[in-house]
Design an enzyme around this catalytic site. Structure first.
Site, PDB file in Angstrom:
ATOM      1  N   TYR A  85      -5.247  -4.024 -17.132  1.00  0.00           N
ATOM      2  CA  TYR A  85      -5.431  -5.460 -16.865  1.00  0.00           C
ATOM      3  C   TYR A  85      -4.091  -6.118 -16.529  1.00  0.00           C
ATOM      4  CZ  TYR A  85      -7.124 -10.217 -17.114  1.00  0.00           C
ATOM      5  OH  TYR A  85      -7.458 -11.502 -16.792  1.00  0.00           O
ATOM      6  N   PHE A 137      -5.769 -21.957  12.701  1.00  0.00           N
ATOM      7  CA  PHE A 137      -6.725 -20.908  12.366  1.00  0.00           C
ATOM      8  C   PHE A 137      -7.745 -21.539  11.424  1.00  0.00           C
ATOM      9  CE2 PHE A 137      -8.671 -17.367  10.198  1.00  0.00           C
ATOM     10  CZ  PHE A 137      -9.164 -16.715  11.304  1.00  0.00           C
ATOM     11  N   THR A 138      -8.993 -21.087  11.538  1.00  0.00           N
ATOM     12  CA  THR A 138     -10.105 -21.774  10.853  1.00  0.00           C
ATOM     13  C   THR A 138      -9.867 -21.969   9.354  1.00  0.00           C
ATOM     14  OG1 THR A 138     -11.201 -19.629  10.762  1.00  0.00           O
ATOM     15  CG2 THR A 138     -11.861 -21.113  12.528  1.00  0.00           C
ATOM     16  N   ASP A 228       2.436 -17.124   8.680  1.00  0.00           N
ATOM     17  CA  ASP A 228       1.181 -16.391   8.502  1.00  0.00           C
ATOM     18  C   ASP A 228       1.476 -15.007   9.073  1.00  0.00           C
ATOM     19  OD1 ASP A 228      -1.242 -15.072   8.753  1.00  0.00           O
ATOM     20  OD2 ASP A 228      -2.379 -16.916   9.089  1.00  0.00           O
ATOM     21  N   LYS A 271      -5.808  -6.814   7.883  1.00  0.00           N
ATOM     22  CA  LYS A 271      -5.455  -6.519   9.285  1.00  0.00           C
ATOM     23  C   LYS A 271      -4.324  -5.488   9.322  1.00  0.00           C
ATOM     24  CE  LYS A 271      -7.632 -10.668   9.569  1.00  0.00           C
ATOM     25  NZ  LYS A 271      -8.131 -11.394   8.387  1.00  0.00           N
ATOM     26  N   ARG A 396     -15.236 -17.580  19.771  1.00  0.00           N
ATOM     27  CA  ARG A 396     -14.019 -18.295  19.388  1.00  0.00           C
ATOM     28  C   ARG A 396     -13.865 -19.455  20.368  1.00  0.00           C
ATOM     29  NH1 ARG A 396     -12.140 -17.010  14.289  1.00  0.00           N
ATOM     30  NH2 ARG A 396     -14.127 -18.064  14.227  1.00  0.00           N
ATOM     31  N   PHE A 463     -19.253 -21.896  12.100  1.00  0.00           N
ATOM     32  CA  PHE A 463     -19.514 -20.704  12.906  1.00  0.00           C
ATOM     33  C   PHE A 463     -20.064 -19.540  12.096  1.00  0.00           C
ATOM     34  CE2 PHE A 463     -15.758 -18.731  11.184  1.00  0.00           C
ATOM     35  CZ  PHE A 463     -14.969 -19.834  10.869  1.00  0.00           C
TER      36      PHE A 463
HETATM   37  C1  P71 Z   1     -10.534 -12.547  11.850  1.00  0.00           C
HETATM   38  C2  P71 Z   1     -10.284 -13.040  10.485  1.00  0.00           C
HETATM   39  C3  P71 Z   1     -11.432 -13.096   9.517  1.00  0.00           C
HETATM   40  C4  P71 Z   1     -12.184 -14.329   9.830  1.00  0.00           C
HETATM   41  C5  P71 Z   1     -11.843 -15.506   9.188  1.00  0.00           C
HETATM   42  C6  P71 Z   1     -12.472 -16.676   9.553  1.00  0.00           C
HETATM   43  C7  P71 Z   1     -13.410 -16.677  10.565  1.00  0.00           C
HETATM   44  C8  P71 Z   1     -13.764 -15.494  11.180  1.00  0.00           C
HETATM   45  C9  P71 Z   1     -13.143 -14.329  10.816  1.00  0.00           C
HETATM   46  C10 P71 Z   1      -8.603 -14.021   9.129  1.00  0.00           C
HETATM   47  C11 P71 Z   1      -7.336 -14.638   9.051  1.00  0.00           C
HETATM   48  C12 P71 Z   1      -6.443 -14.639  10.180  1.00  0.00           C
HETATM   49  C13 P71 Z   1      -5.234 -15.304  10.101  1.00  0.00           C
HETATM   50  C14 P71 Z   1      -4.311 -15.343  11.251  1.00  0.00           C
HETATM   51  C15 P71 Z   1      -5.717 -15.950   7.872  1.00  0.00           C
HETATM   52  C16 P71 Z   1      -6.936 -15.304   7.882  1.00  0.00           C
HETATM   53  C17 P71 Z   1      -7.797 -15.353   6.678  1.00  0.00           C
HETATM   54  N1  P71 Z   1      -9.086 -13.531  10.252  1.00  0.00           N
HETATM   55  N2  P71 Z   1      -4.897 -15.937   8.960  1.00  0.00           N
HETATM   56  O1  P71 Z   1      -9.653 -12.731  12.701  1.00  0.00           O
HETATM   57  O2  P71 Z   1      -6.765 -14.024  11.324  1.00  0.00           O
HETATM   58  O3  P71 Z   1      -7.732 -14.150   5.999  1.00  0.00           O
HETATM   59  O4  P71 Z   1     -10.085 -13.311   6.166  1.00  0.00           O
HETATM   60  O5  P71 Z   1      -8.434 -12.312   4.580  1.00  0.00           O
HETATM   61  O6  P71 Z   1      -9.356 -14.542   4.154  1.00  0.00           O
HETATM   62  O7  P71 Z   1     -11.597 -11.964  12.083  1.00  0.00           O
HETATM   63  P1  P71 Z   1      -8.986 -13.545   5.187  1.00  0.00           P
END
Ligand code: P71
Length: 472
Positions: A85, A137-138, A228, A271, A396, A463
């Site tokens: 833990y 970013f969303t 980021d 990623k 997108r 979305f």
């Molecule tokens: C991608 C994602 C995942 C995603 C997130 C929101 C809508 C659709 C798909 C996530 C990112 C990203 C960047 C630059 C932060 C996050 C969030 N991308 N910054 O591209 O691309 O990270 O998903 O691990 O929470 O499909 P998280």
């Protein structure tokens, strides 16, 4: 004695294609469905590719997030993950990997990127603050607004132009940033959020020169720079290719220098980091880290695991080292994306150029000019591509951009795109060929694709779960 091999005629120059620096040890079967099945599946999913079942998908290019194939070394690490833990060995391995590769000393582990964004936004943003960034970013913008801030886009104009061939479309426009500082005052800007290899711009890099200049300008005004760093390896590759002085530097060296121009970073480890779940906030300032850890224990878990199990942290520590161990890894990764992009360019399909790091972005506005923007051309194109071939992409465009909080109108983004995102180490060149053929077929029959309207529209991050029906 004469050398038996290795003497080449003077002046001969060998050229070789890149190939993946790995071979396949485990495979997962995928299944092609019939067109009838796919027509039923997309209707069932409300014409939203997020709502499809993955078993109905043939080639899944929804995202490169959490979809990478782990190496045998990472899987071996899963077995020896320390599930204590508190104070797990795997946590300390992760701390070491982040410090060696990114150079940040304070690590706050989270279950994924958005949790790191949440914590960072809560500790730094006050009501009425402004947070500039190189395109939204969303999830990042959501957390900035949730904390009472206002996102301000300071990316260069070229980023919004799908036809611009600028080599660093992710760059920050320093004049826009200066103007914001003049208008609202530096004390209203807690930090700038600098995204490496900007996702929503099409996977476009920021140059080292721009990162440095941004850092210097911000520090003159006491504004922090938060990176980021989700796709920094891809960005490092483009810097090596396009910024001459970096041609002979390793990806590992370039990575470190990118991070040097920041005070901390949020990372979605799903990623670059080659794991299926995980993320972190990394900082330099121990005081800020203390505040972050106070929130971490409330929202994620104890500060030595955050939102991850010991085995997750172990696989992550190994993934972080692997992504920069050889330059061949990223060369093959970006090379595969480029391969798909070039096939589409050759066929005359309008895509965002230069081809980005993590995917190919179809210009839905240009492919479906007969569909008005508020009938969601990119959403319709993603659905049509799925029906045609079982290839799953992601909208997108206007659906992702959401509504203006004050007026309630749609935000109308300049880029209306379908993203075909390539998971790391998962698909072969043959999958890319099939994908290209499928896209070309849909583009040739684009007149048959009609617009969509909402049947269900969630209030935020719409979305993900929105549902649609065809118009007419
Ligand atoms: C991608 C994602 C995942 C995603 C997130 C929101 C809508 C659709 C798909 C996530 C990112 C990203 C960047 C630059 C932060 C996050 C969030 N991308 N910054 O591209 O691309 O990270 O998903 O691990 O929470 O499909 P998280």
């Amino acid at each position: 004695m004469r050398q038996w091999y290795g003497v080449r005629a003077k002046g001969s120059r060998m050229t070789r294609s890149w190939a993946e620096p790995w071979k396949i040890k485990v495979v997962e079967p995928i299944r092609m469905t019939t067109k009838q099945e796919r027509i039923a599946a997309i209707a069932e999913a409300g014409y939203n590719t997020f709502l499809l079942r993955s078993e109905d998908v043939y080639i899944d290019l929804l995202t490169d997030s959490g979809t990478s194939a782990m190496s045998d070394q990472q899987w071996a690490g899963m077995m020896i993950g320390d599930e204590a833990y508190a104070g797990a060995k795997s946590y300390y391995n992760l701390v070491g990997a982040v410090e060696d590769v990114y150079g940040y000393e304070e690590l706050i582990p989270t279950h994924q990127g958005r949790a790191a964004e949440h914590i960072l936004s809560q500790i730094l943003i006050k009501d009425g603050d402004y947070v500039p960034g190189n395109m939204y970013f969303t999830t990042t913008r959501f957390h900035q607004e949730y904390a009472g801030g206002k996102f301000v886009d300071v990316i260069i104009d070229e980023a919004h132009d799908p036809t611009s061939l600028h080599p660093f479309k992710g760059n920050i426009d320093l004049d826009k940033l200066r103007k914001l500082i003049d208008e609202v005052g530096a004390d209203k800007i807690p930090y700038i959020s600098v995204e490496s290899n900007v996702n929503m711009a099409g996977g476009q890099p920021v140059s080292m020169a721009n990162l440095k200049a941004t850092y210097e300008l911000c520090h003159q005004h006491g504004i922090l720079v938060m990176l980021d760093a989700t796709r920094t390896v891809d960005n490092a590759w483009f810097i090596k290719q396009r910024e001459e002085v970096y041609a002979d530097k390793s990806i590992a060296e370039i990575m470190r220098e990118i991070c040097d121009y920041s005070d901390g970073a949020t990372v979605s480890s799903k990623k670059d980091n080659l794991v299926n779940i995980g993320g972190f906030l990394a900082l330099r300032d121990p005081e800020l880290a203390k505040q972050a850890r106070a929130l971490l224990v409330a929202f994620e878990g104890l500060h030595t695991y955050g939102g991850m199990s010991g085995r997750d942290m172990e696989a992550l520590a190994r993934g972080i080292r692997e992504m920069v161990e050889t330059d061949d890894h990223v060369r093959a990764r970006v090379g595969q994306v480029e391969y798909l992009g070039n096939k589409l360019v050759e066929a005359g399909v309008p895509i965002i150029r230069p081809v980005g790091g993590h995917g190919v972005f179809l210009n839905a506005k240009a492919i479906l000019p007969h569909i008005p923007h508020d009938e969601f051309p990119a959403q319709a194109l993603a659905a049509a591509l799925y029906v045609e071939s079982g290839v799953r992409g992601m909208e997108r465009g206007i659906v992702s951009a959401g509504r203006n909080k004050v007026t309630g109108n749609h935000n109308y983004p300049k880029l209306e795109l379908v993203r075909l995102t390539i998971p790391r180490r998962v698909y072969t060149q043959a999958h890319m060929d099939v994908t290209a053929e499928s896209v070309i077929e849909v583009v040739e029959n684009s007149a048959a694709v009609g617009g969509l309207r909402f049947t269900y529209e969630p209030e935020s991050l719409r979305f993900f779960q929105a549902r649609f029906e065809p118009i007419g």
